[in-house]
Design a protein around this motif. Structure first.
Motif, PDB file in Angstrom:
ATOM      1  N   GLU A  47     -16.159   7.901 -24.952  1.00 30.78           N
ATOM      2  CA  GLU A  47     -17.198   7.414 -24.041  1.00 30.78           C
ATOM      3  C   GLU A  47     -17.883   6.181 -24.611  1.00 30.78           C
ATOM      4  OE1 GLU A  47     -19.275   7.258 -20.610  1.00 30.78           O
ATOM      5  OE2 GLU A  47     -17.794   8.793 -21.054  1.00 30.78           O
ATOM      6  N   GLY A  48     -17.866   5.089 -23.845  1.00 30.20           N
ATOM      7  CA  GLY A  48     -18.527   3.863 -24.244  1.00 30.20           C
ATOM      8  C   GLY A  48     -17.720   2.985 -25.186  1.00 30.20           C
ATOM      9  N   ALA A  49     -16.613   3.499 -25.707  1.00 31.68           N
ATOM     10  CA  ALA A  49     -15.789   2.725 -26.635  1.00 31.68           C
ATOM     11  C   ALA A  49     -14.605   2.121 -25.888  1.00 31.68           C
ATOM     12  CB  ALA A  49     -15.297   3.625 -27.760  1.00 31.68           C
ATOM     13  N   THR A  50     -13.923   1.242 -26.567  1.00 34.50           N
ATOM     14  CA  THR A  50     -12.721   0.663 -25.980  1.00 34.50           C
ATOM     15  C   THR A  50     -11.498   1.361 -26.554  1.00 34.50           C
ATOM     16  OG1 THR A  50     -12.576  -1.038 -27.678  1.00 34.50           O
ATOM     17  CG2 THR A  50     -13.804  -1.595 -25.685  1.00 34.50           C
ATOM     18  N   ALA A  51     -10.429   1.349 -25.794  1.00 40.62           N
ATOM     19  CA  ALA A  51      -9.159   1.885 -26.272  1.00 40.62           C
ATOM     20  C   ALA A  51      -8.404   0.754 -26.958  1.00 40.62           C
ATOM     21  CB  ALA A  51      -8.351   2.436 -25.094  1.00 40.62           C
ATOM     22  N   PRO A  52      -7.525   1.074 -27.888  1.00 40.50           N
ATOM     23  CA  PRO A  52      -6.803   0.019 -28.590  1.00 40.50           C
ATOM     24  C   PRO A  52      -5.889  -0.812 -27.688  1.00 40.50           C
ATOM     25  CG  PRO A  52      -5.997   2.185 -29.221  1.00 40.50           C
ATOM     26  CD  PRO A  52      -7.198   2.401 -28.379  1.00 40.50           C
ATOM     27  N   PHE A  53      -5.582  -0.294 -26.518  1.00 37.03           N
ATOM     28  CA  PHE A  53      -4.695  -1.007 -25.596  1.00 37.03           C
ATOM     29  C   PHE A  53      -5.454  -1.670 -24.456  1.00 37.03           C
ATOM     30  CE2 PHE A  53      -4.825   3.494 -24.520  1.00 37.03           C
ATOM     31  CZ  PHE A  53      -5.319   3.452 -23.231  1.00 37.03           C
ATOM     32  N   ASP A  54      -6.770  -1.771 -24.544  1.00 34.41           N
ATOM     33  CA  ASP A  54      -7.555  -2.326 -23.439  1.00 34.41           C
ATOM     34  C   ASP A  54      -7.170  -3.756 -23.086  1.00 34.41           C
ATOM     35  OD1 ASP A  54      -8.885  -0.060 -22.745  1.00 34.41           O
ATOM     36  OD2 ASP A  54     -10.844  -0.686 -23.518  1.00 34.41           O
ATOM     37  N   GLY A  55      -6.867  -4.578 -24.071  1.00 33.48           N
ATOM     38  CA  GLY A  55      -6.445  -5.955 -23.774  1.00 33.48           C
ATOM     39  C   GLY A  55      -5.181  -5.967 -22.927  1.00 33.48           C
ATOM     40  N   ASP A  56      -4.216  -5.131 -23.302  1.00 31.04           N
ATOM     41  CA  ASP A  56      -2.986  -5.029 -22.521  1.00 31.04           C
ATOM     42  C   ASP A  56      -3.249  -4.448 -21.136  1.00 31.04           C
ATOM     43  OD1 ASP A  56      -1.363  -6.057 -24.537  1.00 31.04           O
ATOM     44  OD2 ASP A  56      -0.916  -4.077 -25.370  1.00 31.04           O
ATOM     45  N   LEU A  57      -4.137  -3.463 -21.070  1.00 32.76           N
ATOM     46  CA  LEU A  57      -4.466  -2.843 -19.790  1.00 32.76           C
ATOM     47  C   LEU A  57      -5.143  -3.853 -18.861  1.00 32.76           C
ATOM     48  CD1 LEU A  57      -4.171  -0.034 -18.522  1.00 32.76           C
ATOM     49  CD2 LEU A  57      -6.489   0.454 -19.295  1.00 32.76           C
ATOM     50  N   GLN A  58      -6.005  -4.697 -19.419  1.00 36.30           N
ATOM     51  CA  GLN A  58      -6.656  -5.720 -18.603  1.00 36.30           C
ATOM     52  C   GLN A  58      -5.648  -6.757 -18.123  1.00 36.30           C
ATOM     53  OE1 GLN A  58     -10.024  -7.226 -20.821  1.00 36.30           O
ATOM     54  NE2 GLN A  58     -10.820  -5.159 -21.108  1.00 36.30           N
ATOM     55  N   ARG A  59      -4.709  -7.132 -18.971  1.00 34.26           N
ATOM     56  CA  ARG A  59      -3.670  -8.078 -18.550  1.00 34.26           C
ATOM     57  C   ARG A  59      -2.802  -7.453 -17.464  1.00 34.26           C
ATOM     58  NH1 ARG A  59      -2.237 -12.705 -16.787  1.00 34.26           N
ATOM     59  NH2 ARG A  59      -0.080 -13.237 -17.206  1.00 34.26           N
ATOM     60  N   LEU A  60      -2.457  -6.172 -17.622  1.00 33.84           N
ATOM     61  CA  LEU A  60      -1.670  -5.478 -16.603  1.00 33.84           C
ATOM     62  C   LEU A  60      -2.437  -5.433 -15.283  1.00 33.84           C
ATOM     63  CD1 LEU A  60       0.941  -3.937 -15.968  1.00 33.84           C
ATOM     64  CD2 LEU A  60      -0.207  -1.861 -16.770  1.00 33.84           C
ATOM     65  N   ALA A  61      -3.724  -5.201 -15.349  1.00 39.14           N
ATOM     66  CA  ALA A  61      -4.553  -5.188 -14.139  1.00 39.14           C
ATOM     67  C   ALA A  61      -4.550  -6.557 -13.466  1.00 39.14           C
ATOM     68  CB  ALA A  61      -5.982  -4.768 -14.479  1.00 39.14           C
ATOM     69  N   GLU A  62      -4.643  -7.615 -14.261  1.00 37.44           N
ATOM     70  CA  GLU A  62      -4.621  -8.976 -13.708  1.00 37.44           C
ATOM     71  C   GLU A  62      -3.278  -9.259 -13.025  1.00 37.44           C
ATOM     72  OE1 GLU A  62      -5.599 -13.548 -15.126  1.00 37.44           O
ATOM     73  OE2 GLU A  62      -5.691 -11.925 -16.578  1.00 37.44           O
ATOM     74  N   ILE A  63      -2.200  -8.822 -13.643  1.00 34.19           N
ATOM     75  CA  ILE A  63      -0.860  -8.994 -13.061  1.00 34.19           C
ATOM     76  C   ILE A  63      -0.755  -8.220 -11.756  1.00 34.19           C
ATOM     77  CG2 ILE A  63       1.567  -8.346 -13.393  1.00 34.19           C
ATOM     78  CD1 ILE A  63       1.122  -9.071 -16.400  1.00 34.19           C
ATOM     79  N   MET A  64      -1.267  -6.996 -11.742  1.00 36.69           N
ATOM     80  CA  MET A  64      -1.201  -6.188 -10.520  1.00 36.69           C
ATOM     81  C   MET A  64      -2.021  -6.811  -9.397  1.00 36.69           C
ATOM     82  SD  MET A  64      -1.225  -2.458 -12.327  1.00 36.69           S
ATOM     83  CE  MET A  64      -0.937  -1.454 -10.889  1.00 36.69           C
ATOM     84  N   GLY A  65      -3.154  -7.429  -9.733  1.00 46.55           N
ATOM     85  CA  GLY A  65      -3.941  -8.137  -8.726  1.00 46.55           C
ATOM     86  C   GLY A  65      -3.175  -9.316  -8.156  1.00 46.55           C
ATOM     87  N   ALA A  66      -2.527 -10.077  -9.039  1.00 49.61           N
ATOM     88  CA  ALA A  66      -1.719 -11.215  -8.593  1.00 49.61           C
ATOM     89  C   ALA A  66      -0.569 -10.740  -7.708  1.00 49.61           C
ATOM     90  CB  ALA A  66      -1.185 -11.990  -9.795  1.00 49.61           C
ATOM     91  N   LEU A  67       0.096  -9.660  -8.113  1.00 48.27           N
ATOM     92  CA  LEU A  67       1.203  -9.127  -7.314  1.00 48.27           C
ATOM     93  C   LEU A  67       0.713  -8.612  -5.964  1.00 48.27           C
ATOM     94  CD1 LEU A  67       3.252  -7.271 -10.077  1.00 48.27           C
ATOM     95  CD2 LEU A  67       3.931  -9.338  -8.820  1.00 48.27           C
ATOM     96  N   HIS A  68      -0.466  -8.010  -5.950  1.00 50.01           N
ATOM     97  CA  HIS A  68      -1.029  -7.518  -4.688  1.00 50.01           C
ATOM     98  C   HIS A  68      -1.166  -8.667  -3.688  1.00 50.01           C
ATOM     99  CE1 HIS A  68      -3.233  -4.975  -1.963  1.00 50.01           C
ATOM    100  NE2 HIS A  68      -4.346  -5.665  -2.095  1.00 50.01           N
ATOM    101  N   TYR A  69      -1.602  -9.812  -4.157  1.00 51.61           N
ATOM    102  CA  TYR A  69      -1.744 -10.958  -3.261  1.00 51.61           C
ATOM    103  C   TYR A  69      -0.397 -11.618  -2.967  1.00 51.61           C
ATOM    104  CZ  TYR A  69      -3.085 -15.329  -1.182  1.00 51.61           C
ATOM    105  OH  TYR A  69      -3.179 -16.391  -0.312  1.00 51.61           O
ATOM    106  N   LEU A  70       0.350 -11.937  -4.014  1.00 49.78           N
ATOM    107  CA  LEU A  70       1.581 -12.723  -3.827  1.00 49.78           C
ATOM    108  C   LEU A  70       2.674 -11.970  -3.087  1.00 49.78           C
ATOM    109  CD1 LEU A  70       1.800 -14.492  -7.291  1.00 49.78           C
ATOM    110  CD2 LEU A  70       1.294 -15.557  -5.075  1.00 49.78           C
ATOM    111  N   ARG A  71       2.845 -10.690  -3.362  1.00 49.21           N
ATOM    112  CA  ARG A  71       3.907  -9.936  -2.681  1.00 49.21           C
ATOM    113  C   ARG A  71       3.623  -9.872  -1.175  1.00 49.21           C
ATOM    114  NH1 ARG A  71       8.679  -8.666  -4.583  1.00 49.21           N
ATOM    115  NH2 ARG A  71       8.608  -6.609  -3.679  1.00 49.21           N
ATOM    116  N   ALA A  72       2.359  -9.698  -0.809  1.00 50.01           N
ATOM    117  CA  ALA A  72       2.006  -9.692   0.611  1.00 50.01           C
ATOM    118  C   ALA A  72       2.218 -11.075   1.222  1.00 50.01           C
ATOM    119  CB  ALA A  72       0.562  -9.247   0.785  1.00 50.01           C
ATOM    120  N   LEU A  73       1.820 -12.106   0.502  1.00 55.62           N
ATOM    121  CA  LEU A  73       1.973 -13.475   0.984  1.00 55.62           C
ATOM    122  C   LEU A  73       3.444 -13.817   1.223  1.00 55.62           C
ATOM    123  CD1 LEU A  73       0.388 -16.164   1.510  1.00 55.62           C
ATOM    124  CD2 LEU A  73       0.983 -16.776  -0.846  1.00 55.62           C
ATOM    125  N   CYS A  74       4.296 -13.315   0.362  1.00 56.53           N
ATOM    126  CA  CYS A  74       5.726 -13.627   0.447  1.00 56.53           C
ATOM    127  C   CYS A  74       6.507 -12.606   1.271  1.00 56.53           C
ATOM    128  CB  CYS A  74       6.307 -13.765  -0.957  1.00 56.53           C
ATOM    129  SG  CYS A  74       5.676 -15.224  -1.830  1.00 56.53           S
TER     130      CYS A  74
END
Length: 149
Positions: A47-74
């Motif tokens: 609780e309140g701490a970060t996980a050691p993979f948070d940087g990767d998880l945030q990058r994965l989230a950013e990729i999923m956001g991009a895919l959410h937009y681009l896949r629909a657009l295409c």
């Protein structure tokens, strides 16, 4: 917002499901080979701490956001697939406070970044989709290999 479910899948199982979804779309991305597999680490954040993979998880989230937009657009006709996958990942990881905000902000940044740039599907957008599918699959595999129990 999707209502939370009573049963939560472990993070490793969910990330593996995301890997399968991404790699299924990415086609035959080259698999990276390792001479010795990495030792699994415990990856759950307290609780309140970060996980050691948070940087990767945030990058994965950013990729999923991009895919959410681009896949629909295409014209992928996937509906809310990537948003739903992100919601499942958040539900499984159950981050709170600032940690949750960072993950959600990463997804939104990925979505908005391409929304501001692309109004129609272009060859560059198709290339971005392919690259993000490959990068997302790699990140998902790495998280699963390193932090799965």
């Amino acid at each position: 917002m999707i209502p939370p479910t009573n049963s939560r899948r472990p993070l490793a199982a969910l990330v593996l499901a995301i890997v399968l979804a991404i790699t299924g779309l990415a086609g035959t991305a080259a698999a990276q080979t390792r001479k010795t597999p990495p030792e699994p680490e415990t990856g759950r954040a307290t609780e309140g701490a970060t996980a050691p993979f948070d940087g990767d998880l945030q990058r994965l989230a950013e990729i999923m956001g991009a895919l959410h937009y681009l896949r629909a657009l295409c014209g992928a006709n996937e509906g809310a697939k990537w948003r739903n996958e992100m919601q499942e990942l958040i539900d499984a990881e159950a981050p709170s406070g600032e940690r949750r905000e960072k993950i959600v902000a990463s997804f939104n940044r990925g979505y908005r970044g391409f929304q501001q740039t692309y109004r129609t599907c272009t060859p560059a957008a198709d290339i971005a989709v392919r690259r993000y599918l490959e990068e997302g699959a790699r990140i998902s595999r790495d998280i699963t290999a390193r932090y799965a129990n």
